[in-house]
Design a protein around this motif. Structure first.
Motif, PDB file in Angstrom:
ATOM      1  N   MET A 104       0.837  -1.201   0.000  1.00  0.00           N
ATOM      2  CA  MET A 104       0.000   0.000   0.000  1.00  0.00           C
ATOM      3  C   MET A 104       0.878   1.259   0.000  1.00  0.00           C
ATOM      4  N   GLN A 105       1.943   1.264   0.791  1.00  0.00           N
ATOM      5  CA  GLN A 105       2.836   2.428   0.857  1.00  0.00           C
ATOM      6  C   GLN A 105       3.578   2.634  -0.453  1.00  0.00           C
ATOM      7  N   THR A 106       3.954   1.535  -1.110  1.00  0.00           N
ATOM      8  CA  THR A 106       4.634   1.642  -2.401  1.00  0.00           C
ATOM      9  C   THR A 106       3.693   2.234  -3.447  1.00  0.00           C
ATOM     10  N   LEU A 107       2.455   1.769  -3.470  1.00  0.00           N
ATOM     11  CA  LEU A 107       1.477   2.331  -4.408  1.00  0.00           C
ATOM     12  C   LEU A 107       1.314   3.833  -4.178  1.00  0.00           C
ATOM     13  N   ASP A 108       1.204   4.212  -2.922  1.00  0.00           N
ATOM     14  CA  ASP A 108       1.022   5.622  -2.588  1.00  0.00           C
ATOM     15  C   ASP A 108       2.250   6.437  -2.996  1.00  0.00           C
ATOM     16  N   ALA A 109       3.441   5.912  -2.714  1.00  0.00           N
ATOM     17  CA  ALA A 109       4.680   6.631  -3.051  1.00  0.00           C
ATOM     18  C   ALA A 109       4.847   6.783  -4.560  1.00  0.00           C
ATOM     19  N   ASP A 110       4.319   5.823  -5.315  1.00  0.00           N
ATOM     20  CA  ASP A 110       4.408   5.869  -6.776  1.00  0.00           C
ATOM     21  C   ASP A 110       3.259   6.654  -7.405  1.00  0.00           C
TER      22      ASP A 110
END
Length: 149
Positions: A81-87
């Motif tokens: 979830m954090q990777t999706l948000d950061a991207d």
């Protein structure tokens, strides 16, 4: 974080702690973490901690063996979830979170069935996109033809 409502680690931490009747301060002391840091983790205000911190947290819940498994899965989920948000793809969080939950809940043939359904949905989407592109090209070609008089 846009996908914050899809985080799993905060509830896994609180759930394990409450089931064992532990206070935040007790867990913080046992793990060597600050109480405010633990509180922030439980509220989803901090990113997923490093594996060594997760190991210490799981160690404080040793009386509840399933808690370590839950913490690991929740951490993996939340890192996605954090990777999706950061991207800049936080809008995908709901779909990815549901897919991860479903894949975890299913086993064997049912998991394969889920993968097949997702693959069919992707193929259908691509097919519709190709039809839309052809229609746009056709409309473009029609509008560029000069009227014959």
């Amino acid at each position: 974080m846009k996908g914050k409502k899809y985080l799993k680690l905060p509830s896994a931490l609180v759930g394990a702690r409450v089931r064992l009747g532990l206070r935040q301060k007790t867990v913080a002391i046992d793990t060597g973490l600050g109480t405010s840091y633990l509180c922030a983790l439980e509220r989803g205000r901090r990113p997923v901690p490093a594996d060594d911190v997760l190991d210490r947290l799981a160690g404080s819940f040793v009386a509840l063996p399933q808690a370590a498994v839950e913490l690991r899965w929740a951490a993996t989920h939340d890192r996605v979830m954090q990777t999706l948000d950061a991207d800049g793809q936080g809008d995908l969080a709901e779909v990815v979170s549901l897919a991860m939950d479903a894949a975890r809940a299913l086993s064997g043939a049912k998991r394969v069935g889920l993968a097949n359904v997702l693959a069919r949905a992707l193929r259908s989407s691509r097919f519709l996109e190709s039809l839309e592109a052809r229609a746009a090209q056709s409309a473009n070609a029609d509008s560029q033809e000069a009227p014959i008089e």
